[in-house]
Design a protein around this motif. Structure first.
Motif, PDB file in Angstrom:
ATOM      1  N   LEU A   1       0.818  -1.209   0.000  1.00 26.94           N
ATOM      2  CA  LEU A   1       0.000   0.000   0.000  1.00 26.94           C
ATOM      3  C   LEU A   1       0.859   1.269   0.000  1.00 26.94           C
ATOM      4  O   LEU A   1       0.581   2.204  -0.764  1.00 26.94           O
ATOM      5  N   LEU A   2       1.884   1.323   0.817  1.00 32.22           N
ATOM      6  CA  LEU A   2       2.756   2.501   0.865  1.00 32.22           C
ATOM      7  C   LEU A   2       3.397   2.762  -0.490  1.00 32.22           C
ATOM      8  O   LEU A   2       3.374   3.890  -1.000  1.00 32.22           O
ATOM      9  N   LEU A   3       3.954   1.736  -1.094  1.00 33.43           N
ATOM     10  CA  LEU A   3       4.599   1.878  -2.397  1.00 33.43           C
ATOM     11  C   LEU A   3       3.598   2.330  -3.456  1.00 33.43           C
ATOM     12  O   LEU A   3       3.872   3.247  -4.240  1.00 33.43           O
TER      13      LEU A   3
ATOM     14  N   LYS B   1      -8.945  11.180  -0.233  1.00 35.00           N
ATOM     15  CA  LYS B   1      -9.571  10.590  -1.419  1.00 35.00           C
ATOM     16  C   LYS B   1     -10.492   9.423  -1.068  1.00 35.00           C
ATOM     17  O   LYS B   1     -11.491   9.196  -1.742  1.00 35.00           O
ATOM     18  N   ILE B   2     -10.118   8.658  -0.030  1.00 39.23           N
ATOM     19  CA  ILE B   2     -10.952   7.490   0.313  1.00 39.23           C
ATOM     20  C   ILE B   2     -11.819   7.718   1.555  1.00 39.23           C
ATOM     21  O   ILE B   2     -12.559   6.832   1.956  1.00 39.23           O
ATOM     22  N   GLY B   3     -11.700   8.914   2.160  1.00 37.13           N
ATOM     23  CA  GLY B   3     -12.577   9.256   3.279  1.00 37.13           C
ATOM     24  C   GLY B   3     -12.114   8.764   4.630  1.00 37.13           C
ATOM     25  O   GLY B   3     -12.938   8.475   5.498  1.00 37.13           O
ATOM     26  N   VAL B   4     -10.797   8.649   4.826  1.00 37.04           N
ATOM     27  CA  VAL B   4     -10.247   8.282   6.127  1.00 37.04           C
ATOM     28  C   VAL B   4      -9.147   9.274   6.486  1.00 37.04           C
ATOM     29  O   VAL B   4      -8.707  10.063   5.655  1.00 37.04           O
ATOM     30  N   SER B   5      -8.687   9.216   7.716  1.00 37.08           N
ATOM     31  CA  SER B   5      -7.655  10.153   8.166  1.00 37.08           C
ATOM     32  C   SER B   5      -6.256   9.733   7.700  1.00 37.08           C
ATOM     33  O   SER B   5      -6.042   8.576   7.311  1.00 37.08           O
ATOM     34  N   ARG B   6      -5.335  10.671   7.755  1.00 37.68           N
ATOM     35  CA  ARG B   6      -3.937  10.384   7.459  1.00 37.68           C
ATOM     36  C   ARG B   6      -3.426   9.305   8.403  1.00 37.68           C
ATOM     37  O   ARG B   6      -2.693   8.405   8.006  1.00 37.68           O
ATOM     38  N   GLN B   7      -3.839   9.373   9.661  1.00 36.82           N
ATOM     39  CA  GLN B   7      -3.396   8.394  10.648  1.00 36.82           C
ATOM     40  C   GLN B   7      -3.878   6.987  10.291  1.00 36.82           C
ATOM     41  O   GLN B   7      -3.151   6.012  10.467  1.00 36.82           O
TER      42      GLN B   7
ATOM     43  N   ASN C   1      -1.563   5.813   7.638  1.00 35.87           N
ATOM     44  CA  ASN C   1      -0.278   5.456   8.255  1.00 35.87           C
ATOM     45  C   ASN C   1      -0.360   4.118   8.991  1.00 35.87           C
ATOM     46  O   ASN C   1       0.558   3.295   8.901  1.00 35.87           O
ATOM     47  N   ASN C   2      -1.450   3.885   9.710  1.00 38.76           N
ATOM     48  CA  ASN C   2      -1.620   2.620  10.431  1.00 38.76           C
ATOM     49  C   ASN C   2      -1.734   1.437   9.480  1.00 38.76           C
ATOM     50  O   ASN C   2      -1.181   0.365   9.737  1.00 38.76           O
ATOM     51  N   LEU C   3      -2.452   1.623   8.376  1.00 34.76           N
ATOM     52  CA  LEU C   3      -2.576   0.557   7.383  1.00 34.76           C
ATOM     53  C   LEU C   3      -1.219   0.247   6.756  1.00 34.76           C
ATOM     54  O   LEU C   3      -0.839  -0.916   6.612  1.00 34.76           O
ATOM     55  N   GLU C   4      -0.486   1.290   6.388  1.00 33.53           N
ATOM     56  CA  GLU C   4       0.809   1.102   5.739  1.00 33.53           C
ATOM     57  C   GLU C   4       1.851   0.488   6.677  1.00 33.53           C
ATOM     58  O   GLU C   4       2.719  -0.257   6.224  1.00 33.53           O
ATOM     59  N   ALA C   5       1.734   0.778   7.950  1.00 34.81           N
ATOM     60  CA  ALA C   5       2.681   0.246   8.930  1.00 34.81           C
ATOM     61  C   ALA C   5       2.267  -1.136   9.448  1.00 34.81           C
ATOM     62  O   ALA C   5       2.999  -1.752  10.222  1.00 34.81           O
TER      63      ALA C   5
ATOM     64  N   ARG D   1      -0.225  -1.726  11.439  1.00 36.14           N
ATOM     65  CA  ARG D   1      -0.838  -1.649  12.772  1.00 36.14           C
ATOM     66  C   ARG D   1      -2.337  -1.922  12.714  1.00 36.14           C
ATOM     67  O   ARG D   1      -2.965  -2.200  13.732  1.00 36.14           O
ATOM     68  N   SER D   2      -2.917  -1.813  11.532  1.00 31.24           N
ATOM     69  CA  SER D   2      -4.314  -2.195  11.328  1.00 31.24           C
ATOM     70  C   SER D   2      -4.423  -2.817   9.939  1.00 31.24           C
ATOM     71  O   SER D   2      -3.495  -2.717   9.137  1.00 31.24           O
ATOM     72  N   HIS D   3      -5.530  -3.467   9.692  1.00 31.94           N
ATOM     73  CA  HIS D   3      -5.727  -4.169   8.426  1.00 31.94           C
ATOM     74  C   HIS D   3      -6.891  -3.550   7.666  1.00 31.94           C
ATOM     75  O   HIS D   3      -7.827  -3.022   8.262  1.00 31.94           O
ATOM     76  N   LEU D   4      -6.805  -3.651   6.351  1.00 34.42           N
ATOM     77  CA  LEU D   4      -7.855  -3.126   5.491  1.00 34.42           C
ATOM     78  C   LEU D   4      -9.160  -3.881   5.700  1.00 34.42           C
ATOM     79  O   LEU D   4      -9.172  -5.109   5.730  1.00 34.42           O
ATOM     80  N   SER D   5     -10.230  -3.130   5.809  1.00 30.99           N
ATOM     81  CA  SER D   5     -11.554  -3.755   5.778  1.00 30.99           C
ATOM     82  C   SER D   5     -11.927  -3.925   4.305  1.00 30.99           C
ATOM     83  O   SER D   5     -11.289  -3.350   3.415  1.00 30.99           O
ATOM     84  N   LYS D   6     -12.954  -4.688   4.046  1.00 30.80           N
ATOM     85  CA  LYS D   6     -13.412  -4.858   2.664  1.00 30.80           C
ATOM     86  C   LYS D   6     -13.856  -3.527   2.079  1.00 30.80           C
ATOM     87  O   LYS D   6     -13.575  -3.223   0.921  1.00 30.80           O
TER      88      LYS D   6
END
Length: 154
Positions: free
Chosen positions: A22-24, A39-45, A48-52, A54-59
């Motif tokens: 995702l980061l790349l 663009k997708i309606g979520v925060s920068r944080q 950052n959490n998804l890319e690191a 620390r959390s996983h993508l929901s559907k």
């Protein structure tokens, strides 16, 4: 018609494929975390959490991200974009490519991603240079053929 159970598995599989890249992919698109989140309606944080990891993508997040990425790829463009190739090789159909091809695409994309995020307005020029490097190395031939055939089937 594909049974709903297979579609769910496919989405889950694609989520697992997208998460580590995702980061790349965001950087190749030329977006900051804040811009991508907007663009997708979520925060920068959240980005950052998804890319690191620390959390996983929901559907839902996956579908929103794919919509934004797919909208970014110009379907009328004559040439294949770097973003289009990355999605095809790393997320959509990695089984169609050898480990060597996937690793080479990933390696080359990492090299140019920093220049794209630094100057997003130059993404198209960088994408063209990147494809030239892959073509010269013989890496892009399989990806190009698969993408062209995919377009013809639609």
């Amino acid at each position: 018609m594909i049974p709903i159970e297979e579609k769910i598995v496919t989405i889950e599989t694609k989520i697992k494929r997208l998460e580590p890249h995702l980061l790349l992919i965001r950087r190749v698109a030329g977006w900051s975390a804040a811009n991508f989140g907007e663009k997708i309606g979520v925060s920068r944080q959240t980005i950052n959490n998804l890319e690191a990891g620390r959390s996983h993508l929901s559907k839902t997040e996956y579908l929103l991200i794919r919509r934004v990425l797919d909208d970014e790829i110009d379907p009328a463009a004559d040439e294949l974009s770097m973003l289009q190739v990355l999605l095809k090789v790393l997320v959509d159909q990695p089984e169609d490519y050898s480990d060597e091809v996937r690793n080479e695409v990933l390696s080359k994309a990492k090299l140019v991603a920093r220049s794209v995020i630094a100057k997003p307005e130059e993404r198209k020029a960088v994408s063209k240079e990147w494809k030239g490097i892959l073509i010269a190395g013989g890496v892009l031939a399989a990806a190009t053929v698969a993408l062209i055939w995919g377009k013809k089937d639609k």
